[in-house]
Design an enzyme around this catalytic site. Structure first.
Site, PDB file in Angstrom:
ATOM      1  N   LYS A 215     -13.017  -7.914   7.376  1.00 33.25           N
ATOM      2  CA  LYS A 215     -12.006  -8.947   7.136  1.00 33.25           C
ATOM      3  C   LYS A 215     -12.613 -10.346   7.103  1.00 33.25           C
ATOM      4  CE  LYS A 215      -8.139  -6.089   8.204  1.00 33.25           C
ATOM      5  NZ  LYS A 215      -8.888  -4.877   8.598  1.00 33.25           N
TER       6      LYS A 215
HETATM    7  C1  LIG Z   1      -8.534  -3.627   8.123  1.00 36.20           C
HETATM    8  C2  LIG Z   1      -9.571  -2.585   8.197  1.00 36.20           C
HETATM    9  C3  LIG Z   1      -9.539  -1.455   7.367  1.00 36.20           C
HETATM   10  C4  LIG Z   1      -8.424  -1.218   6.382  1.00 36.20           C
HETATM   11  O1  LIG Z   1      -8.450  -2.127   5.313  1.00 36.20           O
HETATM   12  P1  LIG Z   1      -7.138  -2.371   4.424  1.00 36.20           P
HETATM   13  O2  LIG Z   1      -7.478  -3.482   3.523  1.00 36.20           O
HETATM   14  O3  LIG Z   1      -6.037  -2.703   5.379  1.00 36.20           O
HETATM   15  O4  LIG Z   1      -6.866  -1.087   3.719  1.00 36.20           O
HETATM   16  C5  LIG Z   1     -10.570  -0.544   7.469  1.00 36.20           C
HETATM   17  N1  LIG Z   1     -11.573  -0.703   8.369  1.00 36.20           N
HETATM   18  C6  LIG Z   1     -11.625  -1.770   9.187  1.00 36.20           C
HETATM   19  C7  LIG Z   1     -12.747  -1.878  10.154  1.00 36.20           C
HETATM   20  C8  LIG Z   1     -10.640  -2.742   9.125  1.00 36.20           C
HETATM   21  O5  LIG Z   1     -10.706  -3.798   9.941  1.00 36.20           O
END
Ligand SMILES: *Cc1c(COP(=O)(O)O)cnc(C)c1O
Length: 496
Positions: free
Chosen positions: A113
Protein backbone atom coordinates in the site's frame (compact mmCIF):
# COMPACT_ATOMS: atom_id res chain seq x y z
CA UNK A 1 -1.60 14.85 -24.25
CA UNK A 2 -5.20 13.90 -24.84
CA UNK A 3 -7.47 14.88 -21.93
CA UNK A 4 -8.98 12.09 -19.85
CA UNK A 5 -12.14 12.81 -17.84
CA UNK A 6 -13.73 10.85 -15.02
CA UNK A 7 -17.25 9.50 -14.53
CA UNK A 8 -19.10 7.82 -11.67
CA UNK A 9 -19.82 4.12 -12.16
CA UNK A 10 -23.38 4.89 -11.03
CA UNK A 11 -23.95 7.77 -13.41
CA UNK A 12 -24.34 10.86 -11.22
CA UNK A 13 -21.00 12.43 -12.14
CA UNK A 14 -19.78 12.96 -15.66
CA UNK A 15 -16.64 14.46 -17.17
CA UNK A 16 -14.84 15.82 -14.15
CA UNK A 17 -11.09 16.37 -14.28
CA UNK A 18 -8.57 14.10 -12.61
CA UNK A 19 -7.84 16.61 -9.86
CA UNK A 20 -11.57 16.87 -9.11
CA UNK A 21 -11.83 13.09 -9.05
CA UNK A 22 -8.95 12.77 -6.59
CA UNK A 23 -10.50 15.35 -4.28
CA UNK A 24 -13.91 13.67 -4.40
CA UNK A 25 -12.70 10.16 -3.66
CA UNK A 26 -16.19 8.69 -4.00
CA UNK A 27 -19.24 10.02 -5.88
CA UNK A 28 -22.33 11.27 -4.00
CA UNK A 29 -24.35 8.36 -5.38
CA UNK A 30 -21.89 5.91 -3.81
CA UNK A 31 -20.32 5.16 -7.20
CA UNK A 32 -16.61 5.03 -7.91
CA UNK A 33 -14.84 7.40 -10.28
CA UNK A 34 -13.38 5.85 -13.41
CA UNK A 35 -11.46 7.19 -16.43
CA UNK A 36 -13.70 7.50 -19.48
CA UNK A 37 -11.09 5.58 -21.51
CA UNK A 38 -7.77 3.78 -21.15
CA UNK A 39 -4.76 5.44 -22.74
CA UNK A 40 -3.17 2.95 -25.13
CA UNK A 41 0.62 2.70 -24.87
CA UNK A 42 1.52 -0.70 -26.28
CA UNK A 43 3.49 0.80 -29.18
CA UNK A 44 5.72 2.57 -26.69
CA UNK A 45 6.94 -0.40 -24.65
CA UNK A 46 10.39 -0.34 -26.23
CA UNK A 47 10.77 3.32 -25.34
CA UNK A 48 9.66 2.66 -21.77
CA UNK A 49 12.26 -0.06 -21.34
CA UNK A 50 14.97 2.52 -20.71
CA UNK A 51 13.09 4.39 -18.00
CA UNK A 52 13.75 4.16 -14.27
CA UNK A 53 10.81 3.82 -11.89
CA UNK A 54 10.15 7.53 -11.53
CA UNK A 55 10.32 8.20 -15.26
CA UNK A 56 7.99 5.31 -15.91
CA UNK A 57 5.61 6.57 -13.22
CA UNK A 58 5.48 9.92 -14.96
CA UNK A 59 4.97 8.30 -18.36
CA UNK A 60 1.98 6.25 -17.17
CA UNK A 61 0.40 8.64 -14.68
CA UNK A 62 0.58 11.70 -16.95
CA UNK A 63 -1.73 9.87 -19.33
CA UNK A 64 -4.44 9.66 -16.67
CA UNK A 65 -3.88 12.82 -14.63
CA UNK A 66 -4.12 15.06 -17.65
CA UNK A 67 -4.92 18.31 -15.85
CA UNK A 68 -1.71 18.12 -13.78
CA UNK A 69 1.19 20.21 -15.11
CA UNK A 70 4.35 18.29 -15.91
CA UNK A 71 6.24 20.06 -13.11
CA UNK A 72 3.43 19.32 -10.60
CA UNK A 73 3.25 15.62 -11.34
CA UNK A 74 7.02 15.21 -11.40
CA UNK A 75 7.24 16.88 -7.98
CA UNK A 76 4.63 14.44 -6.61
CA UNK A 77 6.56 11.45 -7.96
CA UNK A 78 9.86 12.70 -6.65
CA UNK A 79 8.43 13.25 -3.16
CA UNK A 80 6.86 9.81 -3.07
CA UNK A 81 9.46 7.48 -4.53
CA UNK A 82 12.65 9.15 -3.35
CA UNK A 83 14.35 8.34 -0.09
CA UNK A 84 11.38 6.60 1.55
CA UNK A 85 12.05 3.33 -0.24
CA UNK A 86 14.93 1.06 0.77
CA UNK A 87 15.52 -0.08 -2.81
CA UNK A 88 16.78 2.15 -5.63
CA UNK A 89 14.52 0.19 -7.92
CA UNK A 90 11.41 0.99 -5.74
CA UNK A 91 9.79 -2.33 -6.74
CA UNK A 92 12.47 -4.97 -7.44
CA UNK A 93 11.71 -8.16 -9.34
CA UNK A 94 13.35 -11.33 -7.98
CA UNK A 95 13.61 -14.56 -9.91
CA UNK A 96 13.10 -17.62 -7.73
CA UNK A 97 13.21 -20.89 -9.62
CA UNK A 98 11.13 -20.35 -12.75
CA UNK A 99 8.91 -17.73 -11.13
CA UNK A 100 9.27 -13.98 -10.67
CA UNK A 101 8.35 -12.08 -7.54
CA UNK A 102 7.44 -8.42 -7.85
CA UNK A 103 8.36 -7.12 -4.39
CA UNK A 104 6.10 -4.23 -3.48
CA UNK A 105 7.18 -4.03 0.14
CA UNK A 106 10.27 -1.83 0.14
CA UNK A 107 8.48 1.31 1.37
CA UNK A 108 8.11 2.78 4.88
CA UNK A 109 5.48 0.30 6.11
CA UNK A 110 6.79 -2.86 4.43
CA UNK A 111 3.67 -3.53 2.37
CA UNK A 112 2.37 -2.75 -1.09
CA UNK A 113 0.00 0.00 0.00
CA UNK A 114 3.04 2.27 0.29
CA UNK A 115 3.25 2.21 -3.49
CA UNK A 116 0.11 4.33 -3.72
CA UNK A 117 -0.15 5.94 -0.31
CA UNK A 118 3.24 7.56 -0.48
CA UNK A 119 2.09 9.54 -3.52
CA UNK A 120 -1.59 10.17 -2.72
CA UNK A 121 -0.97 13.01 -0.22
CA UNK A 122 1.08 14.84 -2.84
CA UNK A 123 -1.56 14.29 -5.52
CA UNK A 124 -4.31 15.43 -3.17
CA UNK A 125 -2.45 18.51 -2.00
CA UNK A 126 -1.72 19.47 -5.59
CA UNK A 127 -5.31 18.80 -6.67
CA UNK A 128 -6.72 20.96 -3.85
CA UNK A 129 -4.39 23.79 -4.85
CA UNK A 130 -5.40 23.46 -8.49
CA UNK A 131 -9.07 23.73 -7.59
CA UNK A 132 -8.51 26.77 -5.32
CA UNK A 133 -10.09 25.12 -2.32
CA UNK A 134 -9.61 26.76 1.06
CA UNK A 135 -10.71 23.95 3.34
CA UNK A 136 -8.89 21.60 5.62
CA UNK A 137 -8.94 18.18 3.97
CA UNK A 138 -9.93 15.47 6.44
CA UNK A 139 -8.79 12.04 5.35
CA UNK A 140 -11.12 9.40 6.67
CA UNK A 141 -10.01 5.85 6.14
CA UNK A 142 -10.91 2.29 7.08
CA UNK A 143 -8.05 -0.16 7.21
CA UNK A 144 -7.66 -3.89 7.48
CA UNK A 145 -4.15 -3.23 8.74
CA UNK A 146 -1.74 -1.97 6.14
CA UNK A 147 -3.57 1.00 4.69
CA UNK A 148 -3.78 2.73 8.05
CA UNK A 149 -0.11 2.98 8.79
CA UNK A 150 0.75 3.71 5.17
CA UNK A 151 -1.79 6.55 5.11
CA UNK A 152 -0.52 7.89 8.45
CA UNK A 153 3.02 7.87 7.04
CA UNK A 154 1.87 9.67 3.92
CA UNK A 155 -0.27 12.39 5.49
CA UNK A 156 1.62 13.01 8.73
CA UNK A 157 2.23 16.72 9.20
CA UNK A 158 1.15 17.56 5.64
CA UNK A 159 -0.23 21.05 6.08
CA UNK A 160 -3.91 21.64 5.40
CA UNK A 161 -4.79 18.00 6.06
CA UNK A 162 -5.68 15.79 8.99
CA UNK A 163 -6.25 12.07 9.00
CA UNK A 164 -8.54 9.75 10.97
CA UNK A 165 -7.85 6.03 10.66
CA UNK A 166 -10.38 3.39 11.76
CA UNK A 167 -9.24 -0.20 12.14
CA UNK A 168 -10.98 -3.39 13.41
CA UNK A 169 -9.73 -3.60 17.02
CA UNK A 170 -9.13 -7.36 16.93
CA UNK A 171 -8.58 -7.81 13.20
CA UNK A 172 -4.97 -6.69 12.72
CA UNK A 173 -1.59 -8.10 13.79
CA UNK A 174 0.25 -6.99 16.90
CA UNK A 175 2.87 -5.20 14.85
CA UNK A 176 0.31 -3.55 12.58
CA UNK A 177 -1.60 -2.29 15.58
CA UNK A 178 1.46 -0.88 17.30
CA UNK A 179 2.61 0.77 14.10
CA UNK A 180 -0.63 2.72 14.03
CA UNK A 181 -1.32 3.37 17.70
CA UNK A 182 2.24 4.59 18.30
CA UNK A 183 2.22 6.90 15.29
CA UNK A 184 3.31 10.46 15.95
CA UNK A 185 2.13 13.44 13.93
CA UNK A 186 -0.04 16.28 15.22
CA UNK A 187 -2.72 15.88 12.55
CA UNK A 188 -3.17 12.10 12.99
CA UNK A 189 -5.93 10.15 14.79
CA UNK A 190 -6.28 6.39 15.15
CA UNK A 191 -9.44 4.62 16.39
CA UNK A 192 -10.12 0.90 17.01
CA UNK A 193 -13.61 -0.24 15.95
CA UNK A 194 -15.29 -3.09 17.84
CA UNK A 195 -16.18 -5.08 14.73
CA UNK A 196 -14.59 -6.64 11.66
CA UNK A 197 -13.15 -4.89 8.61
CA UNK A 198 -16.42 -4.85 6.68
CA UNK A 199 -18.13 -3.13 9.64
CA UNK A 200 -15.32 -0.62 9.73
CA UNK A 201 -15.39 0.02 6.00
CA UNK A 202 -19.18 0.30 5.89
CA UNK A 203 -19.09 2.76 8.78
CA UNK A 204 -16.70 4.99 6.88
CA UNK A 205 -18.72 4.67 3.69
CA UNK A 206 -21.85 5.76 5.53
CA UNK A 207 -20.14 8.86 6.89
CA UNK A 208 -18.94 9.69 3.39
CA UNK A 209 -22.35 9.38 1.79
CA UNK A 210 -24.19 11.28 4.55
CA UNK A 211 -24.99 14.51 2.71
CA UNK A 212 -26.28 16.37 5.75
CA UNK A 213 -23.08 15.65 7.58
CA UNK A 214 -21.01 16.84 4.60
CA UNK A 215 -22.88 20.14 4.64
CA UNK A 216 -22.18 20.57 8.33
CA UNK A 217 -18.50 19.93 7.73
CA UNK A 218 -18.44 22.36 4.88
CA UNK A 219 -19.84 25.08 7.15
CA UNK A 220 -17.12 24.36 9.67
CA UNK A 221 -14.35 24.67 7.09
CA UNK A 222 -13.66 20.99 6.50
CA UNK A 223 -13.98 18.63 3.58
CA UNK A 224 -13.71 14.85 3.57
CA UNK A 225 -11.59 12.84 1.27
CA UNK A 226 -10.65 9.19 1.26
CA UNK A 227 -7.29 7.53 1.25
CA UNK A 228 -8.95 4.16 0.68
CA UNK A 229 -8.34 2.12 -2.39
CA UNK A 230 -11.52 3.54 -3.91
CA UNK A 231 -9.70 6.83 -4.58
CA UNK A 232 -8.60 6.96 -8.19
CA UNK A 233 -5.43 8.68 -6.96
CA UNK A 234 -4.44 5.36 -5.42
CA UNK A 235 -5.39 3.14 -8.28
CA UNK A 236 -3.43 4.91 -11.00
CA UNK A 237 -0.01 4.82 -9.28
CA UNK A 238 -0.52 1.06 -8.94
CA UNK A 239 -0.75 0.60 -12.70
CA UNK A 240 2.89 1.68 -12.94
CA UNK A 241 4.48 -1.34 -11.29
CA UNK A 242 2.84 -3.82 -13.64
CA UNK A 243 4.63 -2.09 -16.51
CA UNK A 244 7.77 -1.92 -14.41
CA UNK A 245 7.73 -5.68 -13.74
CA UNK A 246 7.09 -6.53 -17.37
CA UNK A 247 9.81 -4.20 -18.66
CA UNK A 248 12.23 -5.54 -16.07
CA UNK A 249 11.78 -9.12 -17.27
CA UNK A 250 11.90 -7.96 -20.87
CA UNK A 251 15.17 -6.11 -20.27
CA UNK A 252 16.70 -9.26 -18.79
CA UNK A 253 15.74 -11.11 -21.99
CA UNK A 254 13.60 -13.49 -20.00
CA UNK A 255 10.76 -12.86 -22.44
CA UNK A 256 10.60 -11.82 -26.08
CA UNK A 257 9.01 -8.59 -27.34
CA UNK A 258 5.21 -8.76 -27.01
CA UNK A 259 5.38 -12.08 -25.15
CA UNK A 260 2.59 -12.31 -22.62
CA UNK A 261 3.00 -12.93 -18.89
CA UNK A 262 0.62 -13.90 -16.09
CA UNK A 263 0.25 -11.95 -12.87
CA UNK A 264 -0.90 -13.61 -9.67
CA UNK A 265 -2.34 -11.11 -7.20
CA UNK A 266 -3.33 -11.80 -3.59
CA UNK A 267 -6.64 -9.99 -3.49
CA UNK A 268 -8.86 -8.35 -0.91
CA UNK A 269 -10.53 -5.13 -1.95
CA UNK A 270 -9.72 -5.83 -5.63
CA UNK A 271 -7.62 -2.67 -6.02
CA UNK A 272 -4.26 -4.21 -6.81
CA UNK A 273 -5.55 -6.68 -9.38
CA UNK A 274 -7.78 -4.01 -10.93
CA UNK A 275 -4.65 -1.95 -11.58
CA UNK A 276 -3.28 -4.97 -13.47
CA UNK A 277 -6.49 -5.05 -15.52
CA UNK A 278 -6.05 -1.35 -16.32
CA UNK A 279 -2.47 -2.12 -17.44
CA UNK A 280 -3.79 -4.86 -19.71
CA UNK A 281 -6.37 -2.50 -21.17
CA UNK A 282 -3.53 -0.05 -21.87
CA UNK A 283 -1.85 -2.69 -23.98
CA UNK A 284 0.53 -4.42 -21.57
CA UNK A 285 0.90 -8.01 -22.84
CA UNK A 286 -0.84 -9.93 -20.08
CA UNK A 287 -2.25 -13.42 -20.48
CA UNK A 288 -4.12 -14.25 -17.25
CA UNK A 289 -4.84 -12.20 -14.18
CA UNK A 290 -4.88 -14.78 -11.43
CA UNK A 291 -6.99 -13.62 -8.52
CA UNK A 292 -5.94 -15.32 -5.28
CA UNK A 293 -8.15 -15.38 -2.19
CA UNK A 294 -7.91 -16.92 1.27
CA UNK A 295 -10.81 -18.68 3.04
CA UNK A 296 -12.92 -15.59 2.44
CA UNK A 297 -13.26 -16.80 -1.13
CA UNK A 298 -16.11 -14.63 -2.30
CA UNK A 299 -14.12 -13.59 -5.40
CA UNK A 300 -13.20 -17.18 -6.26
CA UNK A 301 -16.88 -18.10 -6.18
CA UNK A 302 -17.75 -15.03 -8.21
CA UNK A 303 -15.17 -15.77 -10.93
CA UNK A 304 -16.56 -19.27 -11.27
CA UNK A 305 -20.28 -18.64 -11.10
CA UNK A 306 -20.91 -14.98 -11.91
CA UNK A 307 -22.73 -14.74 -8.57
CA UNK A 308 -21.41 -12.41 -5.89
CA UNK A 309 -22.62 -13.52 -2.48
CA UNK A 310 -21.42 -11.84 0.67
CA UNK A 311 -23.94 -13.63 2.88
CA UNK A 312 -21.53 -16.15 4.30
CA UNK A 313 -19.38 -16.82 7.30
CA UNK A 314 -16.50 -14.41 7.76
CA UNK A 315 -13.11 -15.98 8.55
CA UNK A 316 -10.24 -14.34 10.37
CA UNK A 317 -7.14 -15.71 8.66
CA UNK A 318 -3.36 -15.40 8.76
CA UNK A 319 -3.59 -13.15 5.68
CA UNK A 320 -5.77 -10.49 7.35
CA UNK A 321 -5.39 -7.84 4.67
CA UNK A 322 -7.46 -10.12 2.44
CA UNK A 323 -10.18 -10.83 5.02
CA UNK A 324 -12.84 -8.98 3.09
CA UNK A 325 -16.32 -9.92 1.92
CA UNK A 326 -17.11 -6.77 -0.01
CA UNK A 327 -14.41 -6.02 -2.55
CA UNK A 328 -15.18 -2.38 -3.27
CA UNK A 329 -13.05 -1.99 -6.37
CA UNK A 330 -14.84 -4.83 -8.14
CA UNK A 331 -17.48 -2.24 -9.01
CA UNK A 332 -15.02 -0.66 -11.42
CA UNK A 333 -14.48 -3.96 -13.21
CA UNK A 334 -18.25 -4.57 -13.35
CA UNK A 335 -18.63 -1.16 -14.93
CA UNK A 336 -16.15 -2.04 -17.70
CA UNK A 337 -17.50 -5.52 -18.40
CA UNK A 338 -21.08 -4.23 -18.50
CA UNK A 339 -20.11 -1.88 -21.33
CA UNK A 340 -20.12 1.11 -18.94
CA UNK A 341 -23.77 0.59 -18.06
CA UNK A 342 -24.32 2.70 -14.93
CA UNK A 343 -27.97 1.64 -14.63
CA UNK A 344 -26.86 -1.97 -14.40
CA UNK A 345 -24.22 -1.09 -11.78
CA UNK A 346 -26.81 0.77 -9.69
CA UNK A 347 -29.06 -2.28 -9.82
CA UNK A 348 -26.30 -4.71 -8.82
CA UNK A 349 -25.00 -2.51 -6.01
CA UNK A 350 -28.52 -2.04 -4.64
CA UNK A 351 -28.91 -5.83 -4.60
CA UNK A 352 -25.57 -6.17 -2.82
CA UNK A 353 -26.66 -3.69 -0.18
CA UNK A 354 -30.19 -5.02 0.34
CA UNK A 355 -29.85 -8.75 -0.28
CA UNK A 356 -26.10 -9.32 -0.12
CA UNK A 357 -26.22 -11.18 -3.43
CA UNK A 358 -26.26 -10.33 -7.13
CA UNK A 359 -25.77 -12.17 -10.42
CA UNK A 360 -24.05 -10.66 -13.43
CA UNK A 361 -25.41 -11.29 -16.93
CA UNK A 362 -23.93 -14.03 -19.11
CA UNK A 363 -22.47 -11.36 -21.43
CA UNK A 364 -20.66 -9.84 -18.47
CA UNK A 365 -19.48 -13.23 -17.31
CA UNK A 366 -17.93 -13.95 -20.70
CA UNK A 367 -15.80 -10.85 -20.30
CA UNK A 368 -14.24 -12.31 -17.17
CA UNK A 369 -12.09 -14.61 -19.34
CA UNK A 370 -9.03 -12.50 -18.50
CA UNK A 371 -9.31 -13.71 -14.92
CA UNK A 372 -8.71 -16.98 -13.12
CA UNK A 373 -9.88 -17.30 -9.53
CA UNK A 374 -8.34 -19.53 -6.89
CA UNK A 375 -8.05 -19.73 -3.13
CA UNK A 376 -5.80 -21.17 -0.47
CA UNK A 377 -6.89 -22.70 2.81
CA UNK A 378 -4.94 -21.79 5.94
CA UNK A 379 -2.95 -25.03 6.05
CA UNK A 380 -2.08 -24.69 2.37
CA UNK A 381 -0.77 -21.18 2.92
CA UNK A 382 1.42 -22.35 5.79
CA UNK A 383 2.71 -25.36 3.89
CA UNK A 384 3.57 -23.14 0.95
CA UNK A 385 5.63 -20.80 3.13
CA UNK A 386 7.55 -23.74 4.61
CA UNK A 387 8.03 -25.55 1.32
CA UNK A 388 9.31 -22.58 -0.65
CA UNK A 389 11.62 -21.53 2.16
CA UNK A 390 13.04 -25.04 2.55
CA UNK A 391 13.39 -25.77 -1.17
CA UNK A 392 14.19 -22.34 -2.62
CA UNK A 393 15.36 -20.28 0.32
CA UNK A 394 12.79 -17.55 -0.36
CA UNK A 395 10.76 -16.39 2.63
CA UNK A 396 7.26 -15.18 1.75
CA UNK A 397 4.70 -13.41 3.86
CA UNK A 398 1.26 -15.01 4.26
CA UNK A 399 -0.47 -12.95 1.54
CA UNK A 400 2.20 -13.71 -1.01
CA UNK A 401 2.00 -17.37 -0.03
CA UNK A 402 -1.73 -17.41 -0.81
CA UNK A 403 -0.83 -16.16 -4.28
CA UNK A 404 1.90 -18.75 -4.71
CA UNK A 405 -0.35 -21.59 -3.64
CA UNK A 406 -3.07 -20.50 -6.05
CA UNK A 407 -0.48 -20.30 -8.81
CA UNK A 408 0.55 -23.92 -8.13
CA UNK A 409 -3.10 -24.96 -8.44
CA UNK A 410 -3.44 -22.96 -11.65
CA UNK A 411 -0.35 -24.68 -13.09
CA UNK A 412 -1.63 -28.10 -12.21
CA UNK A 413 -5.03 -27.42 -13.71
CA UNK A 414 -4.00 -25.61 -16.90
CA UNK A 415 -0.37 -26.67 -17.59
CA UNK A 416 0.03 -23.09 -18.83
CA UNK A 417 3.76 -22.41 -19.32
CA UNK A 418 3.40 -18.64 -19.69
CA UNK A 419 6.04 -16.80 -17.60
CA UNK A 420 4.43 -15.72 -14.38
CA UNK A 421 4.92 -12.92 -11.87
CA UNK A 422 3.75 -13.35 -8.28
CA UNK A 423 2.84 -10.02 -6.79
CA UNK A 424 4.50 -9.98 -3.41
CA UNK A 425 2.52 -7.63 -1.22
CA UNK A 426 4.21 -7.66 2.18
CA UNK A 427 7.53 -8.30 3.83
CA UNK A 428 7.60 -11.51 5.93
CA UNK A 429 8.57 -9.21 8.82
CA UNK A 430 5.11 -7.74 8.79
CA UNK A 431 3.52 -11.08 9.71
CA UNK A 432 6.37 -12.62 11.68
CA UNK A 433 4.32 -14.89 13.92
CA UNK A 434 2.29 -16.54 11.16
CA UNK A 435 5.33 -16.88 8.94
CA UNK A 436 7.59 -18.32 11.61
CA UNK A 437 5.06 -20.81 12.98
CA UNK A 438 4.46 -21.97 9.41
CA UNK A 439 8.10 -22.97 9.35
CA UNK A 440 8.16 -24.48 12.82
CA UNK A 441 5.41 -24.70 15.47
CA UNK A 442 7.98 -24.12 18.19
CA UNK A 443 7.88 -20.40 17.42
CA UNK A 444 4.28 -20.20 18.67
CA UNK A 445 5.49 -19.37 22.17
CA UNK A 446 7.41 -16.26 21.07
CA UNK A 447 5.90 -12.77 20.87
CA UNK A 448 5.72 -11.04 17.47
CA UNK A 449 8.40 -8.65 18.60
CA UNK A 450 10.82 -11.33 19.74
CA UNK A 451 10.25 -13.26 16.55
CA UNK A 452 11.78 -10.51 14.47
CA UNK A 453 15.21 -11.51 15.79
CA UNK A 454 14.48 -15.19 15.19
CA UNK A 455 13.39 -14.47 11.64
CA UNK A 456 16.54 -12.52 10.98
CA UNK A 457 18.72 -15.40 12.22
CA UNK A 458 16.81 -17.96 10.19
CA UNK A 459 16.55 -16.08 6.92
CA UNK A 460 19.68 -13.94 6.95
CA UNK A 461 17.50 -10.92 6.07
CA UNK A 462 18.11 -7.81 8.18
CA UNK A 463 15.23 -6.49 10.26
CA UNK A 464 13.85 -3.61 8.19
CA UNK A 465 14.55 -0.17 9.60
CA UNK A 466 10.91 0.96 10.04
CA UNK A 467 10.08 -1.79 12.58
CA UNK A 468 13.39 -2.18 14.38
CA UNK A 469 12.45 -0.49 17.65
CA UNK A 470 8.68 -0.95 17.40
CA UNK A 471 8.19 -2.79 20.70
CA UNK A 472 9.46 0.12 22.77
CA UNK A 473 7.37 2.79 21.06
CA UNK A 474 4.67 4.11 23.41
CA UNK A 475 0.99 3.75 22.48
CA UNK A 476 -0.37 7.24 21.82
CA UNK A 477 -3.81 6.49 20.34
CA UNK A 478 -6.11 4.57 22.69
CA UNK A 479 -9.66 5.38 21.51
CA UNK A 480 -12.02 2.54 20.62
CA UNK A 481 -15.69 2.71 19.62
CA UNK A 482 -18.60 0.50 18.58
CA UNK A 483 -19.58 0.37 14.90
CA UNK A 484 -22.52 2.77 15.28
CA UNK A 485 -20.56 5.47 17.07
CA UNK A 486 -17.97 6.18 14.42
CA UNK A 487 -19.57 9.42 13.31
CA UNK A 488 -19.64 10.71 16.88
CA UNK A 489 -15.93 10.00 17.20
CA UNK A 490 -15.25 12.02 14.05
CA UNK A 491 -17.31 14.92 15.42
CA UNK A 492 -15.37 14.76 18.70
CA UNK A 493 -12.03 14.83 16.95
CA UNK A 494 -12.98 17.74 14.70
CA UNK A 495 -14.72 19.50 17.53
CA UNK A 496 -18.01 20.05 15.68
C1 LIG B 1 -4.27 -4.70 1.02
C2 LIG B 1 -3.45 -5.91 0.85
C3 LIG B 1 -3.80 -6.92 -0.06
C4 LIG B 1 -5.05 -6.84 -0.89
O1 LIG B 1 -4.99 -5.84 -1.87
P1 LIG B 1 -6.33 -5.27 -2.54
O2 LIG B 1 -5.90 -4.14 -3.38
O3 LIG B 1 -7.22 -4.86 -1.41
O4 LIG B 1 -6.93 -6.40 -3.30
C5 LIG B 1 -2.95 -8.00 -0.19
N1 LIG B 1 -1.83 -8.12 0.56
C6 LIG B 1 -1.47 -7.18 1.45
C7 LIG B 1 -0.24 -7.38 2.25
C8 LIG B 1 -2.26 -6.05 1.62
O5 LIG B 1 -1.89 -5.12 2.51
Amino acid sequence: MEQVFYNSTRGSIKNISSSQAIIKGIAEDGGLLVPEKFPYVKDMLVKMKKMDYKELAYFIMSRYLTDFEESELKACIKGAYGSKFDSQDVAPVKKVGETYFLELFHGPTLAFKDMALSILPYLLKTAVKKQNINKEVVILTATSGDTGKAALEGFSDVEGTSIIVFFPEDGVSEIQKRQMTAHKGKNTHVVGVLGNFDDTQNGVKEIFTDNEYSELLDKKGYMFSSANSINIGRLIPQVVYYFHAYLNILSEDEIAKDEKVNFVVPTGNFGNILAAYYAKEMGLPINKLICASNDNKVLYDFMGSGRYDRTRQFFTTISPSMDILISSNLERLLFEISGKDSEKIKELMALLKDKGVYDITSEMKEKLYDFYGGYAKEEETKNTIRKIFKTKGYLMDTHTAVAYNVYEKYLEETKDDTKTVIVSTASPYKFTSSVMTSIDEKYAQFSDFKLMDEMSKLSGLDIPQPIKDIETRPVIHKTTCPRDKMKDVVSDILNI
